[in-house]
Design a protein around this motif. Structure first.
Motif, PDB file in Angstrom:
ATOM      1  N   ILE A 144      16.025  18.239  70.943  1.00 14.92           N
ATOM      2  CA  ILE A 144      17.151  18.707  71.774  1.00 14.92           C
ATOM      3  C   ILE A 144      18.038  17.629  72.419  1.00 14.92           C
ATOM      4  CG2 ILE A 144      16.144  20.899  72.372  1.00 14.92           C
ATOM      5  CD1 ILE A 144      14.779  19.787  74.885  1.00 14.92           C
ATOM      6  N   GLY A 145      19.351  17.925  72.910  1.00 14.42           N
ATOM      7  CA  GLY A 145      20.110  16.752  73.351  1.00 14.42           C
ATOM      8  C   GLY A 145      19.886  16.475  74.923  1.00 14.42           C
ATOM      9  N   THR A 146      19.279  17.380  75.616  1.00 12.59           N
ATOM     10  CA  THR A 146      19.257  16.996  77.090  1.00 12.59           C
ATOM     11  C   THR A 146      17.670  17.640  77.292  1.00 12.59           C
ATOM     12  OG1 THR A 146      19.929  19.394  77.605  1.00 12.59           O
ATOM     13  CG2 THR A 146      21.551  17.524  77.636  1.00 12.59           C
ATOM     14  N   ASN A 147      17.303  17.237  78.551  1.00 12.24           N
ATOM     15  CA  ASN A 147      15.929  17.582  78.742  1.00 12.24           C
ATOM     16  C   ASN A 147      16.045  19.115  79.204  1.00 12.24           C
ATOM     17  OD1 ASN A 147      14.636  15.002  78.845  1.00 12.24           O
ATOM     18  ND2 ASN A 147      15.624  14.458  80.812  1.00 12.24           N
ATOM     19  N   ALA A 148      14.936  19.561  78.985  1.00 11.93           N
ATOM     20  CA  ALA A 148      14.865  21.381  79.515  1.00 11.93           C
ATOM     21  C   ALA A 148      13.729  21.453  80.375  1.00 11.93           C
ATOM     22  CB  ALA A 148      14.756  22.011  78.029  1.00 11.93           C
ATOM     23  N   VAL A 149      14.079  22.295  81.461  1.00 10.51           N
ATOM     24  CA  VAL A 149      12.919  22.719  82.543  1.00 10.51           C
ATOM     25  C   VAL A 149      13.123  24.277  82.263  1.00 10.51           C
ATOM     26  CG1 VAL A 149      12.730  23.368  84.828  1.00 10.51           C
ATOM     27  CG2 VAL A 149      13.165  20.805  83.912  1.00 10.51           C
ATOM     28  N   GLN A 150      12.105  25.136  81.843  1.00  7.34           N
ATOM     29  CA  GLN A 150      12.105  26.359  81.520  1.00  7.34           C
ATOM     30  C   GLN A 150      11.533  27.135  82.902  1.00  7.34           C
ATOM     31  OE1 GLN A 150       9.149  25.362  78.284  1.00  7.34           O
ATOM     32  NE2 GLN A 150      10.576  27.095  77.128  1.00  7.34           N
ATOM     33  N   LEU A 151      12.213  28.226  83.040  1.00  3.68           N
ATOM     34  CA  LEU A 151      11.848  29.271  84.192  1.00  3.68           C
ATOM     35  C   LEU A 151      11.419  30.701  82.974  1.00  3.68           C
ATOM     36  CD1 LEU A 151      14.738  28.875  86.609  1.00  3.68           C
ATOM     37  CD2 LEU A 151      12.562  28.162  86.759  1.00  3.68           C
ATOM     38  N   ASP A 186       0.926  28.938  83.279  1.00  3.38           N
ATOM     39  CA  ASP A 186       0.175  28.112  82.668  1.00  3.38           C
ATOM     40  C   ASP A 186       0.632  27.485  81.543  1.00  3.38           C
ATOM     41  OD1 ASP A 186      -2.163  28.892  84.356  1.00  3.38           O
ATOM     42  OD2 ASP A 186      -2.938  30.440  83.042  1.00  3.38           O
ATOM     43  N   ALA A 187       1.445  27.861  80.789  1.00  2.00           N
ATOM     44  CA  ALA A 187       2.435  27.343  79.811  1.00  2.00           C
ATOM     45  C   ALA A 187       3.259  26.140  80.116  1.00  2.00           C
ATOM     46  CB  ALA A 187       3.014  28.330  78.891  1.00  2.00           C
ATOM     47  N   ILE A 459      10.720  18.589  89.962  1.00  3.70           N
ATOM     48  CA  ILE A 459      10.872  17.916  88.820  1.00  3.70           C
ATOM     49  C   ILE A 459      10.520  16.321  89.148  1.00  3.70           C
ATOM     50  CG2 ILE A 459      12.242  17.163  86.774  1.00  3.70           C
ATOM     51  CD1 ILE A 459      14.191  19.529  87.394  1.00  3.70           C
ATOM     52  N   PRO A 460       9.378  15.925  88.707  1.00  5.23           N
ATOM     53  CA  PRO A 460       8.821  14.632  89.241  1.00  5.23           C
ATOM     54  C   PRO A 460       9.536  13.483  88.297  1.00  5.23           C
ATOM     55  CG  PRO A 460       7.157  15.636  87.577  1.00  5.23           C
ATOM     56  CD  PRO A 460       8.225  16.797  87.846  1.00  5.23           C
ATOM     57  N   VAL A 521      11.244  18.654  76.337  1.00  7.15           N
ATOM     58  CA  VAL A 521      10.859  19.780  77.327  1.00  7.15           C
ATOM     59  C   VAL A 521       9.836  19.229  78.297  1.00  7.15           C
ATOM     60  CG1 VAL A 521       9.681  22.119  77.290  1.00  7.15           C
ATOM     61  CG2 VAL A 521      11.044  21.166  75.297  1.00  7.15           C
ATOM     62  N   LEU A 522      10.391  19.588  79.621  1.00  3.04           N
ATOM     63  CA  LEU A 522       9.448  19.085  80.793  1.00  3.04           C
ATOM     64  C   LEU A 522       8.545  20.176  81.239  1.00  3.04           C
ATOM     65  CD1 LEU A 522      12.325  17.324  83.112  1.00  3.04           C
ATOM     66  CD2 LEU A 522      10.924  16.466  80.840  1.00  3.04           C
ATOM     67  N   LYS A 523       7.396  19.847  81.330  1.00  6.23           N
ATOM     68  CA  LYS A 523       6.465  20.916  81.807  1.00  6.23           C
ATOM     69  C   LYS A 523       5.906  20.685  83.286  1.00  6.23           C
ATOM     70  CE  LYS A 523       4.084  21.890  77.617  1.00  6.23           C
ATOM     71  NZ  LYS A 523       2.847  22.205  76.641  1.00  6.23           N
TER      72      LYS A 523
END
Length: 524
Positions: A144-151, A186-187, A459-460, A521-523
């Protein structure tokens, strides 16, 4: 007798001084870097005053930021940022970029990337790609082209347990939804999003939302909400803000209002009241923030904009079915007409996405003339063509400027196809509201597009230019950084971004996409 002694002493002092200088030069700490940025005007994302500092990057981290004269840096690549602004990469808290990220053809995420966005938060308005883990795997595999934070979207949990209809969930249903929410947290989801204005989220009551929000709170997540009403459709704008605060108070978690606005003539100038309500809640200890896009037109689907929610129970097909039935259509048309008026009338609704090109780029008023029928009836003829999006011109500058000045409001695009905000939000805010109108200053814009957003979503190690932080850095030209997309052509990339570095790798160089997919993908 003393003269012969003084002369050798002076020579010794000079020799000692030269040795000392030579030692200081040779004893400088040596830093080996992949990329070195020099000579730029550096805004670190936190402070208000910029500095002229050098930044060294190794692998995916910032390993040095400061006065380069104190160290010796050897870099594989050096970027001269003279006359340019160096900033943390922008973090967009409200996007629908997951629609691009899941497709290999568009996973570069260029509409966002070329604005200077390095991290997109996805899964907003109650809608997300579900389950979270499945799409994490997809994004990681294809790049992916940018980082992604999922909701995790509230709608997805609802649909998995009770479907899309207006039904009251049982205790067992609530328990099942809580279990699903825990699984998604948890994911690695950062929190939950709701779209209480949209079906099926609009069918849920506050207590049902709180029950799920408590699971999110237990996992240190955030509650991101599209308010139940941004206008006067149901409970009203002020009551909707109060509902969000109630959820934060009872579930004990941070509340983030997505794209805060006063939508429609009925609620214009209510920003003053809302700001006071938020400030009182903050003094109470409730963490409440918001994001805002810098446009006077909102964007949504045509049915979401003007159709009654009760008629949508079961989905769009059910809406169209009811609109054709004699026992329902009169009431549907009546309520649709009221909703059109609330948004400023049919001339204020512009179709920006539609399968039928006859309607594309025309106002609802123009289309009603073509179809020779009232606007409220024309809505359902247009909806028969498929998915339809509109730009709704229904905000005023007083409220836009008022919200923008608040320290708890950050920049967010709500980037969606057909509206120029998908391609232009961040450069537009800079060009119009910083450079031209002076509503906010440059540091306020940068801080409210970087570190503040990272702090809100927990987001750390991102959002700041700081040693040890991930190297998400942009460099833009303050003279040329601006939006190009407009309502006639919303598919135009922004200009003026010279470099974008994501996770220590160049994604944009000399204004051009490097074709490298450097996002992660940031977790949680």
């Amino acid at each position: 007798m003393t003269k012969p002694i003084q002369q050798p002493l002076k020579k010794l002092e000079l020799l000692f001084f030269l040795i000392l200088i030579s030692c200081l030069i040779s004893c400088k700490k040596e830093i080996k870097a992949d990329i070195l940025i020099q000579n730029g005007t550096v805004y670190n994302g936190v402070d208000h005053i910029p500095n002229n500092l050098s930044i060294a990057i190794k692998e995916d981290k910032i390993i040095f930021i400061g006065d380069e004269s104190s160290v010796s840096i050897k870099a594989s690549k050096t970027i001269d940022a003279s006359k340019l602004i160096v900033s943390p990469g922008f973090i967009d808290p409200h996007t629908h970029a997951d629609r691009e990220l899941k497709d290999p053809k568009t996973s570069h995420n260029l509409p966002f990337l070329m604005q200077g966005i390095t991290t997109t938060i996805v899964g907003n308005d109650g809608d997300s790609f579900y389950p979270t883990e499945k799409y994490q795997k997809l994004y990681n595999e294809q790049g992916i082209g940018t980082n992604a934070v999922q909701l995790i979207g509230h709608h997805e949990i609802l649909k998995a347990v009770v479907g899309k209809s207006d039904v009251e969930p049982t205790r067992d249903d609530i328990a099942k939804m809580q279990a699903l929410m825990q699984k998604e947290m948890d994911a690695g989801a950062f929190g939950m999003s709701t779209g209480l204005y949209y079906a099926p989220g609009s069918y849920t009551n506050t207590d049902e939302v709180i029950a799920l929000a408590k699971i999110v709170a237990k996992n240190g997540g955030i509650y991101d909400t599209h308010l139940r009403d941004e206008s006067s459709n149901t409970i009203g704008l002020v009551a909707s803000v109060q509902e969000a605060i109630q959820i934060g108070r009872q579930a004990k978690l941070p509340i983030h209002i997505s794209h805060i606005k006063c939508l429609g003539v009925d609620v214009w100038h209510q920003s003053d009241s809302i700001i006071k309500i938020v400030e009182v809640a903050q003094k109470e200890g409730i963490e409440i923030t918001a994001n805002q896009y810098p446009y006077d037109a909102s964007g949504t689907s045509l049915n979401a904009a003007v159709s009654p929610r009760w008629a949508e129970s079961g989905g769009k097909d059910s809406l169209l079915y009811r609109a054709a039935l004699p026992k329902f259509k009169e009431q549907i048309f009546k309520e649709t007409k009221v909703n059109i008026t609330r948004r400023g009338g049919p001339t204020k609704l512009l179709v920006v996405k539609c399968n039928d090109t006859t309607f594309l780029g025309k106002t609802l008023h123009q289309i009603s003339k073509i179809l020779n029928m009232p606007s409220e009836e024309a809505v359902y003829q247009i909806l028969e063509t498929g998915y339809v999006r509109v730009a709704s011109f229904n905000m005023n500058s007083h409220d836009i400027n008022n919200f923008m000045k608040q320290p708890w409001v950050v920049t967010g695009s709500d980037g969606n196809t057909g509206h120029p905000r998908k391609y232009g939000t961040f450069p537009r805010k800079y060009h119009k509201y910083v450079k031209q109108d002076g509503i906010i200053d440059l540091a306020t814009f940068i801080n409210g597009s970087t570190s503040k957003t990272a702090d809100i979503f927990r987001i750390p190690n991102r959002g700041k230019l700081k040693e040890g932080y991930f190297a998400d850095i942009i460099i833009f030209n303050p003279e040329t950084f601006k939006d190009i997309a407009n309502y006639k052509d919303s598919f135009q990339y922004a200009e003026g971004l010279e470099y974008s570095i994501i996770n220590g790798k160049l994604s944009v160089e000399n204004g051009e996409f490097t074709k490298k997919l450097n996002g992660k993908v940031l977790k949680k």
